[in-house]
Design a protein around this motif. Structure first.
Motif, mmCIF file in Angstrom:
data_model
loop_
_atom_site.group_PDB
_atom_site.id
_atom_site.type_symbol
_atom_site.label_atom_id
_atom_site.label_comp_id
_atom_site.label_asym_id
_atom_site.label_seq_id
_atom_site.Cartn_x
_atom_site.Cartn_y
_atom_site.Cartn_z
ATOM 1 N N ILE A 1 -75.257 49.220 -50.233
ATOM 2 C CA ILE A 1 -75.611 49.116 -48.723
ATOM 3 C C ILE A 1 -73.833 48.594 -48.425
ATOM 4 N N ALA A 2 -72.892 47.852 -49.233
ATOM 5 C CA ALA A 2 -71.735 47.955 -48.653
ATOM 6 C C ALA A 2 -70.469 48.705 -48.633
ATOM 7 N N LEU A 3 -70.914 50.280 -49.512
ATOM 8 C CA LEU A 3 -69.711 51.365 -48.905
ATOM 9 C C LEU A 3 -70.779 51.505 -47.924
ATOM 10 N N MET A 4 -71.653 51.439 -47.467
ATOM 11 C CA MET A 4 -72.254 52.099 -46.332
ATOM 12 C C MET A 4 -71.545 51.583 -45.144
ATOM 13 N N VAL A 5 -71.622 50.163 -45.296
ATOM 14 C CA VAL A 5 -71.057 49.656 -44.101
ATOM 15 C C VAL A 5 -69.211 49.522 -44.243
#
Length: 126
Positions: free
Chosen positions: A79-83
């Motif tokens: 999720i952090a990478l996608m954000v």
């Protein structure tokens, strides 16, 4: 005789205007169909890209979960990478989204084969 010349000239001008109007309709129809085709192609490719992204995210999540051993942490990292990717796309949206679309629309509707410049040798220049 002078009236006959004027009537002939009027008929020629009327015929010319009618032909120009037909040419304009054909040209606009061609350009609109090219634009609609590009739009449909982008839509299909976009949907296929979203499906591919979802499969890649599932693969990455499973791989990361096996490496780390904690499923929720792997999901949190993903999720952090996608954000981060979304933030990069958002801040560079003008350069990577809006300008190419505007350039494509401008090229589709305002460039034509008749507008291409030729040099002294008769070769086309872009």
């Amino acid at each position: 005789m002078n009236a006959e010349k004027q009537n002939g000239l009027f008929d020629n001008v009327k015929n010319y205007v009618d032909l120009k109007a037909e040419y304009l309709k054909l040209d606009l129809t061609e350009k609109f169909s090219l634009f609609a085709g590009k739009l449909v192609l982008l839509g299909v490719l976009g949907l296929m890209g979203v499906a591919l992204l979802m499969l890649l995210l599932l693969f990455f999540n499973n791989l990361l979960a096996q490496i780390i051993g904690i499923q929720w942490l792997a999901t949190l990292i993903e999720i952090a990478l996608m954000v981060g990717v979304i933030a990069v796309v958002w801040y560079s949206r003008e350069r990577i989204i809006f300008r190419p679309i505007a350039d494509s629309i401008i090229r589709t509707f305002f460039d034509s084969e008749n507008d291409k410049k030729t040099d002294n040798n008769g070769n086309e220049k872009n």
